[in-house]
Scaffold this active site. Structure first.
Site, PDB file in Angstrom:
ATOM      1  N   LYS A 150       0.835  -1.187   0.000  1.00 17.63           N
ATOM      2  CA  LYS A 150       0.000   0.000   0.000  1.00 17.63           C
ATOM      3  C   LYS A 150       0.879   1.249   0.000  1.00 17.63           C
ATOM      4  CE  LYS A 150      -0.886   1.734   4.301  1.00 17.63           C
ATOM      5  NZ  LYS A 150       0.356   1.891   4.982  1.00 17.63           N
ATOM      6  N   HIS A 180      -0.844  -5.526   5.750  1.00 16.72           N
ATOM      7  CA  HIS A 180      -0.237  -6.423   6.746  1.00 16.72           C
ATOM      8  C   HIS A 180      -1.178  -6.707   7.917  1.00 16.72           C
ATOM      9  CE1 HIS A 180       0.926  -2.751   8.947  1.00 16.72           C
ATOM     10  NE2 HIS A 180       1.059  -3.537   9.999  1.00 16.72           N
ATOM     11  N   LYS A 184      -2.202 -10.496  10.665  1.00 18.37           N
ATOM     12  CA  LYS A 184      -2.196 -10.620  12.124  1.00 18.37           C
ATOM     13  C   LYS A 184      -3.178 -11.715  12.531  1.00 18.37           C
ATOM     14  CE  LYS A 184      -1.254  -5.672  12.823  1.00 18.37           C
ATOM     15  NZ  LYS A 184      -0.087  -5.405  13.654  1.00 18.37           N
ATOM     16  N   ASP A 237      -3.117   6.395   4.843  1.00 20.15           N
ATOM     17  CA  ASP A 237      -2.152   5.511   5.502  1.00 20.15           C
ATOM     18  C   ASP A 237      -2.832   4.380   6.274  1.00 20.15           C
ATOM     19  OD1 ASP A 237       0.628   4.961   6.147  1.00 20.15           O
ATOM     20  OD2 ASP A 237       0.151   5.557   8.205  1.00 20.15           O
ATOM     21  N   HIS A 242      -6.082  -0.503   6.521  1.00 18.72           N
ATOM     22  CA  HIS A 242      -6.175  -1.346   7.724  1.00 18.72           C
ATOM     23  C   HIS A 242      -7.562  -1.246   8.389  1.00 18.72           C
ATOM     24  CE1 HIS A 242      -2.030  -1.590   6.938  1.00 18.72           C
ATOM     25  NE2 HIS A 242      -1.588  -0.628   7.714  1.00 18.72           N
ATOM     26  N   LYS A 337      -1.706   9.387  15.020  1.00 15.12           N
ATOM     27  CA  LYS A 337      -0.322   9.260  15.500  1.00 15.12           C
ATOM     28  C   LYS A 337      -0.139  10.196  16.681  1.00 15.12           C
ATOM     29  CE  LYS A 337       1.786   7.475  11.373  1.00 15.12           C
ATOM     30  NZ  LYS A 337       2.018   6.080  11.744  1.00 15.12           N
TER      31      LYS A 337
HETATM   32  C1  BG6 Z   1       1.580   0.982   8.307  1.00 17.72           C
HETATM   33  C2  BG6 Z   1       1.496   2.479   8.270  1.00 17.72           C
HETATM   34  O1  BG6 Z   1       0.858   0.419   7.232  1.00 17.72           O
HETATM   35  O2  BG6 Z   1       1.032   0.513   9.519  1.00 17.72           O
HETATM   36  C3  BG6 Z   1       2.236   3.080   9.439  1.00 17.72           C
HETATM   37  O3  BG6 Z   1       2.053   2.956   7.054  1.00 17.72           O
HETATM   38  C4  BG6 Z   1       1.723   2.489  10.735  1.00 17.72           C
HETATM   39  O4  BG6 Z   1       2.120   4.501   9.462  1.00 17.72           O
HETATM   40  C5  BG6 Z   1       1.721   0.974  10.673  1.00 17.72           C
HETATM   41  O5  BG6 Z   1       2.569   2.928  11.781  1.00 17.72           O
HETATM   42  C6  BG6 Z   1       1.027   0.388  11.866  1.00 17.72           C
HETATM   43  O6  BG6 Z   1       1.186  -1.008  11.844  1.00 17.72           O
HETATM   44  P1  BG6 Z   1       1.152  -1.846  13.176  1.00 17.72           P
HETATM   45  O7  BG6 Z   1       1.212  -3.259  12.735  1.00 17.72           O
HETATM   46  O8  BG6 Z   1       2.342  -1.401  13.975  1.00 17.72           O
HETATM   47  O9  BG6 Z   1      -0.132  -1.455  13.846  1.00 17.72           O
END
Ligand code: BG6
Length: 481
Positions: A150, A180, A184, A237, A242, A337
């Site tokens: 992504k 990703h 999980k 993002d 997600h 964030k």
């Molecule tokens: C990524 C984003 O896809 O996922 C990041 O680009 C973010 O900005 C991250 O910090 C968060 O992933 P996880 O697995 O740490 O929640």
């Protein structure tokens, strides 16, 4: 999911990683390759490709450092880097890359099975895909798969362009779009939780559920990724991918069976039932200076060195889903964030009982049950319910029944390991299909308009105050506070 129910055959293959000297390769891909090749994939080979003029040995040295930083024992890492890693500078052109791939496949007796992994910034995407196609690398005597990271486009129209560019050379069965979060364990478990436990599924609808909230809170800032993030922001993002994936798995109908397409069909159907979001039902924010975990941190604009930046680092949104199951139930999604702590949580808030028997001093004490599904920092579930506090009074207190993944099963596998393995065995359930991506952009594109307010918030808080009004309007509050 199907991949857990059958034994897959791992065929010898070559991973070609574009962007092999980048942050993602260093932090996630190399450690995942190392562990997978040790445990499950056997002797596969990685060819790193990037702009830097490195020799094989220089690339191995850099990768070795990354593996040691990721906790791999020195000798083990050294042996693996020496055996599995090769490097090709992209500056030498695609003809040189074609030769190099041919030579490696010959030396290693590989049958031409190839995974092209695009760990690249969005601006390099189109050209790389086109050059792969034009140089003939998208065809081979073995199978060819392409893994795309992504963001999949920047909005609906650019995502359609990216899809068209991929579709010129690859068909849908060859395209693996990584989100990703789908790797999980708790996210995959959402399906098992819902469809293997009648207790919950029989209450999973508008008659029993008052609201659903999903929060992806991060305490970190943008770190070294400022250049990418300042163009992307929180909607592209996290929300578009997600959070949307979590939403789809929570709210979709049961698939007719556990095939990749059957599951993805249901996710798409669900997304189609959501209207493009109304910007008045959303709050965007950007962090200013503050303190996180007792440590002073600069504001976002200073962190990325762009004082005029209006990029949102926070978004909260509410909407409903136009299906029989969910009509009228508010969904709340939120990510940001530099919030106080790192927590990813789904809260399913059940309706309170219809009559309140326990109304000490006129105030009803009964709360709706809450099912709390945590993905981070600890993966698990908690069912919140009211109990009587011991004593003469009929006083109620909310407590939880908890299940912790690690307590039950030990350390969880890394998402990237799961996903890379699935690419090699050709299992697409955990990858995002073209129509899912487009539906997600259709829903969230209104939040990408230039003129929307971006409210400041103090780093270390849960975002701008305005975001609290979203659940307050319906008599709710954010469960993660
Ligand atoms: C990524 C984003 O896809 O996922 C990041 O680009 C973010 O900005 C991250 O910090 C968060 O992933 P996880 O697995 O740490 O929640």
């Amino acid at each position: 999911m199907t991949r857990r129910l059958k034994m897959e055959k791992v065929e010898p293959h070559l991973f070609v990683v574009f962007g092999a000297t980048g942050d993602l390769a260093k932090r996630k891909l190399l450690p995942a390759f190392h562990r997978l090749m040790k445990d499950r994939l056997g002797e596969s080979v990685v060819l790193g490709v990037a702009g830097s003029e490195l020799t094989d040995d220089e690339f191995r040295d850099r990768s070795l450092k990354a593996l040691i930083e990721a906790g791999v024992p020195d000798e083990d890492a050294q042996r693996w880097c020496g055996r599995a890693l090769h490097y090709q500078p992209i500056g030498e052109g695609f003809d040189a890359l074609v030769d190099r791939i041919g030579r490696i496949e010959e030396e290693e007796s590989l049958p031409g099975n190839r995974v092209f992994y695009l760990a690249l910034p969005p601006e390099a995407f189109d050209e790389t895909v086109t050059r792969l196609g034009e140089s003939g690398l998208s065809r081979s005597p073995g199978w060819v798969r392409i893994v795309v990271e992504k963001p999949f486009g920047e909005d609906l129209s650019s995502s359609r362009e990216a899809t068209a560019s991929l579709a010129r050379w690859f068909d849908e069965t060859q395209i693996f779009r990584i989100d990703h979060y789908l790797g999980k364990e708790t996210v995959q478990n959402l399906l098992v939780f819902r469809f293997a436990n009648l207790l919950f599924e029989s209450s999973w609808h508008r008659d029993r559920i008052a609201a659903v909230q999903v929060t992806v809170a991060e305490d970190g800032g943008v770190g070294t990724r400022g250049r990418y993030y300042d163009k992307a922001g929180a909607v592209r993002d996290i929300l578009q991918n997600h959070l949307t994936q979590l939403l789809a798995l929570i709210a979709m109908e049961p698939p007719v069976r556990l095939g990749a397409n059957e599951i993805r069909d249901e996710k798409v159907k669900l997304l189609r039932a959501i209207w493009p979001v109304d910007p008045d039902s959303a709050v965007l924010g950007q962090y200013g200076p503050g303190e996180v975990g007792g440590v002073p941190v600069p504001g976002y604009a200073e962190e990325v060195g762009n004082h005029d930046s209006r990029t949102p680092t926070f978004v909260a949104v509410t909407f409903t889903i136009d299906t029989w199951r969910w009509q009228g139930v508010p969904f709340y999604l939120r990510t940001g964030k530099r919030l106080p702590r790192r927590v990813t949580e789904i809260d399913v808030i059940f309706r309170p009982p219809p009559v309140c028997l326990f109304d000490e001093s006129g105030a009803c004490q009964v709360h709706g049950n809450v099912l709390r599904i945590t993905l981070q920092p600890d993966e698990g579930f908690e069912l919140r319910f009211d109990v009587k506090r011991p004593g003469d009074e009929m006083a109620l207190e909310t407590h939880g029944l908890r299940f912790g993944y690690e307590e039950a099963f030990g350390p969880m596998p890394e998402a990237y390991e799961t996903l890379l393995y699935d690419v090699v065995v050709g299992e697409q359930t955990l990858f995002v299909r073209t129509d899912e991506v487009e539906e997600a952009w259709r829903i969230w594109t209104p939040l990408l308009s230039e003129g929307l307010d971006v409210h400041p918030y103090t780093a270390g808080s849960f975002g701008p105050e305005q975001a609290d009004s979203l659940p307050h309007r319906r008599g709710h509050h954010w469960q993660v506070r």
